[in-house]
Design a protein around this motif. Structure first.
Motif, PDB file in Angstrom:
ATOM      1  N   LYS A  85      -1.378   6.945  -5.263  1.00 24.22           N
ATOM      2  CA  LYS A  85      -1.286   5.544  -4.836  1.00 24.22           C
ATOM      3  C   LYS A  85      -2.600   4.816  -5.071  1.00 24.22           C
ATOM      4  O   LYS A  85      -2.622   3.671  -5.565  1.00 24.22           O
ATOM      5  CB  LYS A  85      -0.896   5.469  -3.369  1.00 24.22           C
ATOM      6  CG  LYS A  85      -0.770   4.038  -2.859  1.00 24.22           C
ATOM      7  CD  LYS A  85      -0.316   4.001  -1.413  1.00 24.22           C
ATOM      8  CE  LYS A  85      -0.166   2.556  -0.927  1.00 24.22           C
ATOM      9  NZ  LYS A  85       0.284   2.488   0.490  1.00 24.22           N
TER      10      LYS A  85
ATOM     11  N   ILE B  77      -3.707  -5.605  -3.408  1.00 28.93           N
ATOM     12  CA  ILE B  77      -3.488  -5.598  -1.955  1.00 28.93           C
ATOM     13  C   ILE B  77      -2.186  -6.303  -1.579  1.00 28.93           C
ATOM     14  O   ILE B  77      -1.926  -6.522  -0.393  1.00 28.93           O
ATOM     15  CB  ILE B  77      -4.655  -6.261  -1.196  1.00 28.93           C
ATOM     16  CG1 ILE B  77      -4.813  -7.729  -1.644  1.00 28.93           C
ATOM     17  CG2 ILE B  77      -5.937  -5.479  -1.352  1.00 28.93           C
ATOM     18  CD1 ILE B  77      -5.668  -8.534  -0.690  1.00 28.93           C
ATOM     19  N   GLY B  78      -1.389  -6.673  -2.548  1.00 27.33           N
ATOM     20  CA  GLY B  78      -0.127  -7.334  -2.261  1.00 27.33           C
ATOM     21  C   GLY B  78       0.643  -7.554  -3.540  1.00 27.33           C
ATOM     22  O   GLY B  78       0.212  -7.159  -4.638  1.00 27.33           O
TER      23      GLY B  78
ATOM     24  N   SER C 177       2.120  -0.177  -6.159  1.00 29.55           N
ATOM     25  CA  SER C 177       2.204  -0.159  -4.703  1.00 29.55           C
ATOM     26  C   SER C 177       0.845  -0.555  -4.150  1.00 29.55           C
ATOM     27  O   SER C 177      -0.149   0.142  -4.395  1.00 29.55           O
ATOM     28  CB  SER C 177       2.582   1.245  -4.220  1.00 29.55           C
ATOM     29  OG  SER C 177       2.605   1.278  -2.809  1.00 29.55           O
TER      30      SER C 177
ATOM     31  N   LEU D  81      -2.523  -1.315  -1.880  1.00 27.93           N
ATOM     32  CA  LEU D  81      -3.232  -0.585  -0.831  1.00 27.93           C
ATOM     33  C   LEU D  81      -3.078  -1.305   0.496  1.00 27.93           C
ATOM     34  O   LEU D  81      -3.086  -2.535   0.557  1.00 27.93           O
ATOM     35  CB  LEU D  81      -4.716  -0.467  -1.189  1.00 27.93           C
ATOM     36  CG  LEU D  81      -5.048   0.312  -2.472  1.00 27.93           C
ATOM     37  CD1 LEU D  81      -6.542   0.223  -2.770  1.00 27.93           C
ATOM     38  CD2 LEU D  81      -4.621   1.768  -2.357  1.00 27.93           C
ATOM     39  N   GLU D  82      -2.945  -0.531   1.541  1.00 23.32           N
ATOM     40  CA  GLU D  82      -2.920  -1.113   2.880  1.00 23.32           C
ATOM     41  C   GLU D  82      -4.339  -1.482   3.285  1.00 23.32           C
ATOM     42  O   GLU D  82      -5.319  -0.971   2.749  1.00 23.32           O
ATOM     43  CB  GLU D  82      -2.313  -0.121   3.869  1.00 23.32           C
ATOM     44  CG  GLU D  82      -0.868   0.242   3.571  1.00 23.32           C
ATOM     45  CD  GLU D  82      -0.331   1.253   4.560  1.00 23.32           C
ATOM     46  OE1 GLU D  82      -0.657   1.134   5.764  1.00 23.32           O
ATOM     47  OE2 GLU D  82       0.397   2.167   4.145  1.00 23.32           O
ATOM     48  N   VAL D  83      -4.427  -2.360   4.294  1.00 25.86           N
ATOM     49  CA  VAL D  83      -5.747  -2.819   4.729  1.00 25.86           C
ATOM     50  C   VAL D  83      -5.953  -2.514   6.200  1.00 25.86           C
ATOM     51  O   VAL D  83      -4.989  -2.395   6.976  1.00 25.86           O
ATOM     52  CB  VAL D  83      -5.929  -4.330   4.478  1.00 25.86           C
ATOM     53  CG1 VAL D  83      -5.793  -4.650   3.004  1.00 25.86           C
ATOM     54  CG2 VAL D  83      -4.952  -5.145   5.300  1.00 25.86           C
ATOM     55  N   ASP D  84      -7.200  -2.394   6.557  1.00 24.12           N
ATOM     56  CA  ASP D  84      -7.618  -2.212   7.952  1.00 24.12           C
ATOM     57  C   ASP D  84      -8.729  -3.214   8.213  1.00 24.12           C
ATOM     58  O   ASP D  84      -9.830  -3.074   7.667  1.00 24.12           O
ATOM     59  CB  ASP D  84      -8.102  -0.781   8.162  1.00 24.12           C
ATOM     60  CG  ASP D  84      -8.588  -0.517   9.589  1.00 24.12           C
ATOM     61  OD1 ASP D  84      -8.586  -1.471  10.414  1.00 24.12           O
ATOM     62  OD2 ASP D  84      -8.983   0.626   9.871  1.00 24.12           O
TER      63      ASP D  84
ATOM     64  N   LYS E 197      -6.861   3.299   3.551  1.00 22.31           N
ATOM     65  CA  LYS E 197      -6.751   1.866   3.808  1.00 22.31           C
ATOM     66  C   LYS E 197      -8.052   1.150   3.409  1.00 22.31           C
ATOM     67  O   LYS E 197      -9.146   1.676   3.605  1.00 22.31           O
ATOM     68  CB  LYS E 197      -6.447   1.615   5.283  1.00 22.31           C
ATOM     69  CG  LYS E 197      -5.083   2.134   5.724  1.00 22.31           C
ATOM     70  CD  LYS E 197      -4.809   1.788   7.185  1.00 22.31           C
ATOM     71  CE  LYS E 197      -3.416   2.265   7.602  1.00 22.31           C
ATOM     72  NZ  LYS E 197      -3.108   1.920   9.018  1.00 22.31           N
TER      73      LYS E 197
END
Length: 665
Positions: A43, A90-91, A149, A151-154, A217
């Motif tokens: 990913k 990121i989206g 896909s 990446l998720e964020v924090d 993340k």
């Protein structure tokens, strides 16, 4: 003009300073820390892209021999792209990289920045959605989104947690290196936000890449290395997400300086424009606002203490009343820490060319100062009208070399210039502005060349991407503060004077007539002078120098000829010298008053009595209005080699004075 952002004072455009560090990373394997779940790697790799720029297809340069490209690593010589950084998703069709990575494409000789995935596919950037110069990030979309896909964020990172810096270089794989999120530090300008500091190793290619938690993340965008410690900097991802959409923000403090003095402006570039924009339109808007800022700073720095800017103010007087302007290597008029203006001539090497040609070089800060004495086989008309003729001579200096592996390959031709125009400076001298491309280095060579009888007086700089407007504006201003004499053989003068479109405006009042072995005459609105071989030989290789500079003239300062010097030949030391002198102001020091008093009262050496010094015999006298309080006088010299009798020298002086008529008072 200089944008000074580094402690060592190296001059670069501030917004471009990090780009140099972001080019050239070679990563050869995929590496990951043991504590990062290997299942996350596909990913991460799929959402992380290399930012690349296309290598130029056509090379206008000619080299001394075929380039030994086999000396380069396989990947480097076969890749059609340069690697300049990293980006990540990121989206949905929403990507992030460092602002300076994208700005590598401004005014670049390479292709516009694009993204490249691990399989080598190239994706053009479509629209710029968000941009912040100071925070150094950009959000954009792609024209043909591969839809990875994201990446998720924090947005709430925790100090001292493990972090992973991700970079992708030259398409050879994702590099992931571990460390700790060690601290926050306020940004340097006014602490408007805090940079994240982390200990994970980050190479230049990491710029614009994600900083990840062990869960994969994104907590930050990797932006820069610390200058003096083993810590790196990232911008929190929350600062990117919370920035207003549809807006480009250009706000940053930049220190601005011009090479003629130490005056420094500490101002902000502040501008905004609406997004989204296509990449080309974004670059155009950015460059327009940047250019406007350059123009404003240039105007402001010259307006600062305008009453003391040369040639105005008391600090200019020593230069204005100090004598001849006889340097053949162009010099720059600069102001020292005491407020005095002086002529800086940074002499360097003299490089010999064929057929009596040579190039004399000097360097002051970033600017090369050159005097090109054209080869006898190169006609003035070809040199002035054919840019390749100038480029060919410059290439012989050995300044233009291309590094290929372990070899330095000399460039022998620069090809056709990108720009070939004429700039007329404040003093109505006509400079030829030529800009050549060095695509392999993404660099431009900028020259302002002033035609002189012997060839050219030249100022030259190298401009990296984004610096073209800044560089040309800076050099254009410097031309007003460059001084050089007009010197050449009589044969060279004949060729030079035929190029009327390139002569200084002041020369329209000057008439030179040359009749070898018979008569030489010079006439201007200030004086007329003529002589025959009874005084001195008149041959094609007789050397005429007109000292042209900045002259006090009835309450104002003009650019004009103040000295005429004629040498019989390079081998024959006999010479004459006629120099204009203006009465010094009352507040000048005693050395100026003493010199003027000697002229007025015909004291030594101006009493028409021969004297010997340095193996030569000299004789001198004043010429001009013999009023009680003259405003202008000319000093007249004649010089012969060896020891000569008074009668011989007085005869020469009388012939010189007989042929001289002073017109001004």
């Amino acid at each position: 003009m200089r944008w000074l952002e580094r402690a060592n004072g190296r001059a670069w455009v501030a917004l471009r300073e990090a780009v140099v560090l972001m080019v050239g990373l070679t990563a050869i394997s995929a590496v990951h820390a043991a504590s990062l779940d290997a299942a996350l790697l596909p990913k991460i790799q799929g959402a992380t892209f290399e930012v690349v720029a296309a290598k130029p297809v056509n090379d206008p340069l000619t080299y001394e021999k075929p380039l030994p490209l086999d000396l380069l690593p396989f990947q480097e010589r076969n890749d059609k792209y340069y690697s300049i950084g990293t980006a990540f998703a990121i989206g949905h069709n929403r990507y992030i990289t460092a602002g300076h990575v994208l700005l590598a494409g401004v005014d670049s000789l390479w292709g516009q920045p694009s993204l490249r995935d691990a399989s080598g596919h190239i994706y053009a950037i479509d629209k710029v959605e968000k941009f912040d110069l100071r925070r150094d990030f950009v959000v954009f979309s792609l024209a043909d989104d591969p839809a990875p896909s994201p990446l998720e964020v924090d947005t709430k990172p925790v100090l001292n947690q493990e972090v992973y810096a991700v970079g992708n270089a030259l398409g050879t794989g994702v590099v992931i290196r571990d460390g700790l999120y060690t601290s926050d530090t306020p940004e340097q300008q006014d602490g408007a936000w805090k940079w994240m500091r982390f200990s994970a190793a980050a190479s230049p290619g990491n710029s614009g890449g994600p900083l990840l938690t062990k869960e994969g993340k994104v907590i930050g965008v990797v932006l820069m290395k610390s200058a003096n410690e083993n810590l790196n900097y990232a911008l929190q991802i929350g600062d990117v997400l919370n920035a207003p959409s549809g807006q480009a923000v250009m706000e940053k403090r930049v220190t601005y300086q011009l090479d003629i003095f130490s005056t420094t402006l500490n101002n902000h570039i502040k501008s905004q424009f609406t997004l989204p924009l296509g990449l080309a339109d974004f670059f155009n808007e950015f460059q327009k606002r940047f250019g406007d800022y350059v123009d404003t700073q240039l105007k402001d720095i010259l307006a600062k203490d305008a009453d003391k800017l040369f040639p105005h103010g008391d600090g200019s007087n020593r230069l204005l009343y100090g004598g001849s302007w006889m340097n053949t290597l162009p010099g720059l008029i600069t102001r020292d820490s005491t407020g005095e203006w002086g002529l800086s001539v940074k002499e360097g090497k003299v490089m010999t060319l064929a057929a009596n040609g040579y190039v004399e070089t000097g360097v002051l800060n970033r600017t090369f100062f050159l005097h090109l004495r054209r080869p006898d086989t190169l006609p003035a008309s070809k040199l002035y009208n054919d840019p390749s003729a100038l480029a060919e001579q410059l290439c012989k200096l050995g300044l233009f070399m291309r590094q290929v592996g372990s070899e330095q390959i000399r460039i022998t031709s620069l090809g056709k210039p990108l720009t070939d125009t004429v700039h007329t400076d404040q003093w109505q001298r006509r400079w030829q502005l030529r800009v050549w491309a060095m695509p392999y280095a993404d660099t431009k060579i900028v020259t302002y060349s002033l035609p002189v009888p012997s060839g050219y007086a030249i100022i030259m700089r190298f401009a990296m991407p984004g610096q073209s407007y800044d560089t040309t504006a800076d050099m254009r201003t410097l031309t007003d503060f460059v001084s050089v004499s007009y010197s050449g053989t009589l044969a060279q003068w004949k060729d030079y004077l035929q190029n009327t479109a390139l002569l200084p405006a002041a020369f329209k009042d000057i008439h030179i007539d040359i009749d070898y072995q018979h008569r030489f005459s010079y006439a201007s609105k200030r004086l007329a002078f003529a002589y025959t071989p009874d005084l001195q030989k008149i041959e094609p290789d007789s050397l005429l120098t007109l000292g042209a500079g900045f002259l006090p003239d009835h309450g104002k300062v003009v650019w004009d000829v103040n000295t005429l010097s004629m040498r019989a030949s390079k081998q024959d030391g006999d010479r004459l010298h006629i120099e204009r002198n203006a009465v010094p102001p009352n507040d000048m020091d005693d050395s100026f008053k003493s010199y003027w008093d000697k002229l007025v009262k015909r004291r030594h050496p101006y009493e028409s009595v021969a004297y010997t010094t340095d193996g030569e015999t000299n004789i001198a006298a004043p010429a001009g209005e013999q009023a009680a309080a003259p405003s202008v006088l000319y000093s007249v010299y004649y010089v012969m080699a060896g020891t000569q009798q008074q009668d011989t020298m007085k005869t020469k002086l009388d012939l010189l004075l007989k042929g001289l008529q002073i017109k001004e008072h």
